[in-house]
Structures are given as structure tokens and as C-alpha cells.
Design an enzyme around this catalytic site. Structure first.
Site, PDB file in Angstrom:
ATOM      1  N   THR A  16      73.567  71.672  18.878  1.00  0.00           N
ATOM      2  CA  THR A  16      72.444  70.995  18.234  1.00  0.00           C
ATOM      3  C   THR A  16      72.509  69.508  18.540  1.00  0.00           C
ATOM      4  O   THR A  16      73.585  68.919  18.534  1.00  0.00           O
ATOM      5  CB  THR A  16      72.519  71.187  16.706  1.00  0.00           C
ATOM      6  OG1 THR A  16      72.391  72.569  16.401  1.00  0.00           O
ATOM      7  CG2 THR A  16      71.434  70.391  15.989  1.00  0.00           C
TER       8      THR A  16
ATOM      9  N   ASP B  19      72.390  76.137  10.418  1.00  0.00           N
ATOM     10  CA  ASP B  19      72.485  75.005   9.497  1.00  0.00           C
ATOM     11  C   ASP B  19      71.517  73.879   9.813  1.00  0.00           C
ATOM     12  O   ASP B  19      71.182  73.079   8.936  1.00  0.00           O
ATOM     13  CB  ASP B  19      73.905  74.444   9.533  1.00  0.00           C
ATOM     14  CG  ASP B  19      74.230  73.840  10.903  1.00  0.00           C
ATOM     15  OD1 ASP B  19      74.292  74.609  11.870  1.00  0.00           O
ATOM     16  OD2 ASP B  19      74.403  72.608  11.003  1.00  0.00           O
TER      17      ASP B  19
END
Length: 319
Positions: A151, A182
Site C-alpha cells: 500500500t 486495513d
């Protein structure tokens, strides 16, 4: 007053370089975050974010992104959005909504369309080759379809002492349709409070979510820990709990800055990299290693930087 900006992975370098120019010229932290992340989303050779991101098990690119304003604590997030460019910009727009600030799937796409965001097929020919090769590998070698994923997360502080953060990802390669990690979840993938600091995470979302790690880092900074102390404490506490209770832990990596422009980074996995620029430190990429529940990082060598890009832009062939 000082400015600072930090991001996960070497892929954030060009975006942080451009965002830093905004901050030097008194631009705001929110625009800096958006600018940095958009550059990662738009680069087709980064296979974990935006255009060129790797697809789910059905061959679809589902994107997640989030944005948080550290002054107001407003958040905006999208999950599983398809066929729209720059999900970070959609998330930033959503952060200005009083209600309905976290939208997923079709609802996120309808919002993006009504608000004039650009539609785009985010599946590239290169990503299709990765997908087809992985299908063959899993069939022939009985491998798990899942692989590590990266990410992009950015935290920024501007000269007005305002902070913001954001994340963007295409999620776990070969994930189930509709899976969320998440990255778009406040407190887990990101958190920022302009009165304290901010943090973002990258790694295996299913494990990062078990510790609400970004909020935990900001909490520790608020109690007096330096950014580096807070990052190491949070990462290795969660890592050790997971190993103790579940016998293993996925990759967990974080970066953070406080409201004075001091930074920290931590990881439980070898090879994590990050990029930072501050009023006192020119644009720098670091590579991390781990020793005795502490994170050690060194300035990335020119050779390492060259190899990073060569690996990601190397020609691909169907196996």
C-alpha cells in the site's frame, strides 16, 4: 513552524518530491498527500496501487483508498471501487461529507460518477500477464494465490501546523471479490491528529487490522514517545502477540511523523523501504532491516534504487 512528508515504499519517491515543493511554498498538507498518492496511482508499473494494480481472483481491479484531515479528524474512504481513476481524490472529496463518508463498491462508483471523477479501465495488459501467470502457477504447483502487497501511505505536515494522511491500494493480489484490508479503515491503515502526529501502515491487512496500529502509534506519540519509539513499540507488540497466539504474523510496516516534523518507521519484515523529506532533511529513501525488535534503516544506495526500478519495469512474458 516546519514541514515534513513521509511515505511507504520507494514507489512514493517521485510523488513526495512533487508534494514537498507544495509544502515549501506553503501549500496545505491535504493537497500534498493527494498529489503524492496520485503520482503512484498513475504509474502503471507499480502493481499494487491504482492503474496497473493487480486484480482479484476474477480478474477485476478493485481499489481501496482513504484520506484523513488531522485538523478536523474528518475521514473519507472508498473500498472495492472499480473503473475510476485516482481513488485518493474520491476519498478526499468524501472527507468533506458530514455523512456517508465511507462508501464501497457500487455506491462508491455512483458517488464518483455523480461528482465528475474520471472513469478509466484500471486493468493493464501487464497486470493481465501477472494474473494469467499466477493462475498457471497455482494450478501447476498448488501454490496459494496470495502474495505480499504494498500500500502507498503518506503523512504530511505543512507550515501552518496542519496534518493529513492518505492511503491507496489495489489490495491483496488474487483476493476474493469484495475483500477489504486495513488501508481504508481508520485507525488501522491510517490515522492523523494535527495536535500529535500521524501514521500509515502497509503489509498484510488481515493482521494489521488486529492491532489498530496507526491509531496506536499516534496514541503513543501523544503520550510522549518519539515517532521511532512509537513505531517500533506498536509493530513489535502486535507482531509478538500474533506469533504468541497464532504462531505467525504477516508483514507489518509503518511510517509516521509527529507535529514537529520528526519521523519514524518500523517493520517486522526485511526489505521494507520508505521515503521522507522535511525542512531539515532533503528527499531521502531508506531501506529497513530488523534486529532484536528494533527497526534499523540505511539510506538506499544508487544500486538498490536502480535495481528497484529495473525489477518493476522489466518486460513480462506469459509462462
Amino acid at each position: 513552524m516546519s514541514w515534513a512528508i513521509i511515505g511507504t515504499w520507494r514507489m512514493a519517491l517521485e510523488g513526495i518530491e512533487k508534494a514537498a515543493e507544495l509544502l515549501v511554498n506553503r501549500g496545505n498538507s491535504g493537497d500534498a498527500v493527494e498529489t503524492a498518492i496520485k503520482m503512484v496511482e498513475d504509474f502503471p508499473y507499480y502493481k499494487s496501487v491504482g492503474y496497473g494494480g493487480l486484480p482479484n481472483e476474477n480478474g477485476e481491479v478493485e481499489l481501496d483508498a482513504a484520506f484523513m484531515n488531522g485538523d478536523t479528524l474528518s475521514i473519507g474512504a472508498v473500498g472495492g471501487i472499480k473503473n475510476f481513476k485516482n481513488p485518493i481524490s474520491i476519498a478526499k472529496k468524501l472527507s468533506k461529507e458530514e455523512f456517508n463518508c465511507f462508501l464501497i463498491g457500487q455506491g462508491a462508483e455512483e458517488y464518483a460518477d455523480k461528482n465528475g471523477f474520471e472513469r478509466k479501465n484500471m486493468l493493464t495488459d501487464r497486470a493481465i500477464i501477472h494474473y494469467k501467470n499466477r493462475l498457471k502457477e497455482t494450478a501447476d504447483k498448488r501454490l496459494t494465490p496470495y502474495k505480499g502487497h504494498d500500500t502507498v501511505g503518506i503523512v504530511s505536515l505543512d507550515l501552518n501546523d496542519s496534518m493529513a494522511c492518505g492511503t491507496s491500494t489495489s489490495g491483496l493480489f488474487m483476493k476474493k471479490r469484495g475483500r477489504l484490508g486495513d488501508s481504508p479503515l481508520v485507525g488501522s491503515g491510517f490515522y492523523v491528529d494535527s495536535e500529535i502526529g500521524g501514521a500509515v501502515a502497509t503489509g498484510l491487512g488481515e493482521d494489521i487490522m488486529k492491532g489498530c496500529i496507526s491509531y496506536e502509534i499516534v496514541r503513543l506519540m501523544g503520550e510522549g514517545c518519539s515517532p521511532q519509539e512509537a513505531a517500533d513499540k506498536a509493530v513489535f507488540k502486535l507482531n509478538n502477540i500474533l506469533v504468541d497466539r497464532r504462531k505467525k504474523s504477516g508483514d507489518i510496516s509503518v511510517v509516521c511523523i509527529n507535529n514537529r516534523g520528526e519521523f519514524g518507521a518500523a517493520t517486522n519484515a526485511e526489505g521494507f523501504s520508505f521515503v521522507v523529506a522535511t525542512e531539515k532533511l532533503s528527499l531521502t529513501a531508506y531501506v529497513c532491516s530488523v534486529k532484536d525488535n528494533k527497526t534499523i534503516y540505511e539510506v538506499a544506495t544508487e544500486e538498490w534504487m536502480d535495481n528497484y526500478m529495473k525489477k518493476r519495469t522489466a518486460p513480462l512474458k506469459l509462462k
